[in-house]
Design a protein around this motif. Structure first.
Motif, PDB file in Angstrom:
ATOM      1  N   ASN A 422       0.849  -1.189   0.000  1.00 45.92           N
ATOM      2  CA  ASN A 422       0.000   0.000   0.000  1.00 45.92           C
ATOM      3  C   ASN A 422       0.882   1.235   0.000  1.00 45.92           C
ATOM      4  OD1 ASN A 422      -2.237  -1.543  -0.077  1.00 45.92           O
ATOM      5  ND2 ASN A 422      -2.878  -1.176   2.040  1.00 45.92           N
ATOM      6  N   VAL A 476      -3.179   4.687  -1.882  1.00 40.22           N
ATOM      7  CA  VAL A 476      -4.233   4.994  -0.910  1.00 40.22           C
ATOM      8  C   VAL A 476      -4.548   6.484  -0.995  1.00 40.22           C
ATOM      9  CG1 VAL A 476      -4.878   4.967   1.523  1.00 40.22           C
ATOM     10  CG2 VAL A 476      -3.462   3.128   0.587  1.00 40.22           C
ATOM     11  N   LEU A 483      -8.817   4.798   8.148  1.00 40.68           N
ATOM     12  CA  LEU A 483      -8.470   3.790   7.144  1.00 40.68           C
ATOM     13  C   LEU A 483      -9.161   2.486   7.472  1.00 40.68           C
ATOM     14  CD1 LEU A 483      -4.660   4.375   6.635  1.00 40.68           C
ATOM     15  CD2 LEU A 483      -6.476   4.699   4.977  1.00 40.68           C
ATOM     16  N   GLU A 487      -7.395  -1.321   3.782  1.00 38.36           N
ATOM     17  CA  GLU A 487      -6.327  -0.407   3.373  1.00 38.36           C
ATOM     18  C   GLU A 487      -5.099  -0.504   4.268  1.00 38.36           C
ATOM     19  OE1 GLU A 487      -8.467   3.309   1.216  1.00 38.36           O
ATOM     20  OE2 GLU A 487      -9.085   2.805   3.239  1.00 38.36           O
TER      21      GLU A 487
END
Ligand code: GDP
Ligand code: MG
Length: 660
Positions: A422, A476, A483, A487
């Protein structure tokens, strides 16, 4: 398949309904019959289609109209019985029975009707002349049959037709007025043809026909039978056979012929084998076979599924340029009810200079779908006919559910081949550039992407110690209040700041402290836009100090503003860290090429780790069994073990260098 079939017999009194049922059951003509036979159930194993069948009689003398209407609405098929020697009973078929039934059934789910002319033993002539116009008038009438309860003529046939009318209805397949198959049936058979045309040359050759036969009917066609079929087609349709293979036109003709000859169960067998339900939609059970995914596990395609997808790619890459042109892509997804890949896919995976999805990109996109939305992947594989072509139980056979990540961490080993990274960073920090660079695109090329076609994912492969792994980058969105778990859950975090913007680093520090400081997920700091003038970040400490303090590798310089395609080193490093989250990359340089980097990477490799683990276990277990274990000797021997390991490691490292 249906669970059972309910057949109802109606008609004027004394036409022989009860006698027909009794004759079927006792196989002899009963001299005396009651007004109404009891409902009987024929067990599945003695019926031709292997489904339990209920036969229900009707008697005006014993039943009210209300009861009759109820029976009509419960029936799956209705036999309207008349007596061939009784004009009135024939006349009543159209004046009374058909309208009555139509009034008592849903317009959308009409029950099939069968006209039954009983007492054929009493007359010489056939009643068909009177009956055929009725058949042409009402599409609900599936078929007609003349029989005799007395001679036991056509009795079994009658009930077989009734069963067949329910199990293999012609309604969805064929339009009797137009004398051709209905569009949904043509669509379904066209998909079946395309899936079966393994080399995509537009016709089914003998091999493909045999495969098709085996899949649908569990037996190949004899050579002569195959030739006979082709000859029938040749005689009747131009272009039905081409280069000794059956074309789509020929294939559709054959099925029309089957249906017209009352052999529509053949067409149904084919349709059902390829996943269709009674409405000619693909069955939910076919598209979505059960697949259990426990928490902390991910989904990947297995070798077999990749082989299948490769073959699908190969058969559509007609010009063999290892990329799918828009036309080739359209052709590939022709077996889908909709186009599954939008223009954003071209910005998620590798493409060639023309912007067409490459072979590599194609497999990457499948890997992405499998990872992010396995249900969708099952559905897509279903459209492509994976389970049929690969002879698997269902699409689920193509999916590997990885083991719980907690076990991976415990064992310090992973069998996964897809790792998720991420990517966090303030807006404008260079996240998208970082994602796109993984697909080999420099800034110049990235600037050609339309805003509405951009993607928040990028996936491609990276080689780690000679093994090909997939790295999935996910950008992201920076303006979040909180979040979601999805995520936060990833194998590695990448924090991006713009090294030319003094306010950029603060965001990374904030995200790290808020979400990842106490998590086990490894993090990597990325100093993007390194081609621009670097400025001091307005933060309490420098990014390098921050990384040292939090035991992260130092910030990695990165730019995609290069003439050539950006280097893959950083992505290899990320994948390596994702695979070995326990191993801290202590090397302070970031080249990934110097001796120290190589050594670090090598010592963290799976092979060395497992040798090390084995050595330690061996040394420990020997000592632990000795009751009078003396600490001093124990530690001496343990350190001998460690030395052995170090020497062994060095030797392996040398061998590796030589190899390079
Ligand atoms: P339902 O009222 O429709 O149930 O008719 P039944 O089964 O009670 O039969 C009426 C009469 O027709 C009885 O006398 C039967 O014996 C006779 N019957 C029934 N089927 C046949 C047949 O196939 N041939 C002849 N010749 N007579 C039949
Ligand atoms: Mg009766």
């Amino acid at each position: 398949m249906r669970k059972d079939v309910r057949i109802l017999l109606v008609g004027e009194p004394k036409v022989g309904k009860t006698s027909l049922i009794m004759s079927l059951v006792s196989e002899e003509f009963p001299d005396v019959v009651p007004y109404r036979a009891e409902e009987i159930t024929i067990p599945a194993d003695v019926t031709p289609e292997r489904v339990p069948t209920h036969i229900v009689d009707y008697s005006e003398a014993e039943q009210t109209d209300e009861q009759l209407f109820q029976e009509i609405s419960k029936a799956n098929v209705i036999c309207i019985v008349y007596s061939v020697n009784n004009k009135n009973s024939i006349e009543k078929v159209t004046s009374h029975w058909i309208p009555l039934i139509l009034d008592n059934t849903d317009k959308d789910s009409r029950v099939p009707l069968i006209l039954v002319g009983n007492k054929s033993d009493l007359v010489e002539h056939s009643s068909m002349e009177t009956i055929l116009p009725i058949m042409n008038e009402y599409t609900e009438i599936e078929t007609c049959v003349e029989c005799s309860a007395k001679n036991l003529k056509n009795i079994s046939e009658l009930f077989y037709y009734a069963q067949k009318a329910v199990l293999h209805p012609t309604g969805p397949l064929y339009c009797p007025e137009e004398k051709e198959m209905k569009p949904p049936c043509v669509r379904a058979l066209t998909r079946i043809f395309k899936v079966s045309d393994l080399d995509n040359d537009g016709s089914l050759n003998d091999n493909e026909l045999n495969f098709f036969q085996r899949t649908c009917f569990n037996a190949p066609l004899a050579h002569q039978a195959l030739e006979d079929v082709k000859n029938v087609v040749r005689k009747n349709v131009r272009d039905g056979v081409c280069d000794n293979g059956l074309t789509l036109k020929g294939f559709l003709f054959l099925h029309t012929l089957f249906i017209q000859r009352g052999r529509h169960e053949t067409t149904w067998t084919v349709l059902r084998r390829f996943g269709y339900d009674d409405d000619l939609d693909l069955h939910q059970d076919y598209l979505f076979p059960p697949l259990k995914i426990p928490p902390d596990c991910t989904t990947e395609l297995n070798h077999n599924a990749y082989l299948f997808l490769q073959s699908v790619f190969d058969k559509h890459d007609k010009d063999r340029d290892c990329a799918l042109s828009p036309d080739e892509l359209k052709d590939l997804f022709d077996v889908f009810p909709y186009m599954p890949w939008g223009p954003d896919v071209n910005n998620t995976v590798s493409t060639n200079d023309q912007g067409w999805i490459t072979y590599q990109g194609y497999l990457s996109q499948w890997t992405l779908t499998t990872y992010l939305d396995v249900q969708r992947c099952l559905e897509y594989l279903g459209y492509l006919g994976y389970s049929i072509v690969s002879e698997q139980e269902s699409q689920a056979a193509g999916i590997t559910v990885t083991r719980d990540k907690k076990i991976d961490l415990q064992k310090r080993q992973t069998q996964r081949s897809v790792f998720r990274c991420n990517v966090f960073g303030d807006s404008g920090s260079g996240k998208t550039g970082f994602l796109q660079a993984f697909l080999g695109r420099n800034l110049l090329r990235q600037n050609t992407v339309k805003e509405e076609h951009r993607s928040y994912y990028a996936i491609s492969t990276a080689y780690v110690y000679g093994q090909e792994k997939y790295l999935l980058l996910h950008e992201v969105f920076p303006d979040f209040d909180f979040l979601s778990d999805a995520e936060l859950t990833c194998d590695i975090v990448c924090l991006v700041y713009d090294s030319s913007n003094p306010h950029s680093f603060e965001y990374c520090a904030k995200v790290f402290k808020q979400y990842f400081m106490d998590s086990k997920t490894p993090c990597m700091m990325l100093a993007a836009k390194s081609d621009l003038q670097e400025t001091r970040q307005l933060y309490g400490c420098t990014p390098l100090e921050f990384c040292r303090k939090h035991k992260m590798p130092p910030p990695q310089s990165f730019t995609c503003n290069e003439a050539a395609a950006p280097s893959k080193d950083i992505y290899i490093k990320l994948t390596t860290m994702a695979m070995h989250p326990h191993a801290r990359l202590r090397c302070m340089c970031t080249c990934n090429r110097c001796t120290f980097c190589l050594c670090q990477n090598f010592l963290n490799s799976e092979l060395v780790q497992s040798v090390k683990a084995k050595l330690y276990t061996a040394v420990f277990s020997r000592h632990m069994t000795q009751a009078d274990l003396k600490t001093s000797t124990f530690w001496l021997k343990a350190s001998v073990g460690a030395t052995v390991f170090a020497i062994l490691g060095l030797a392996m490292y040398r061998a590796l260098l030589k190899h390079r």
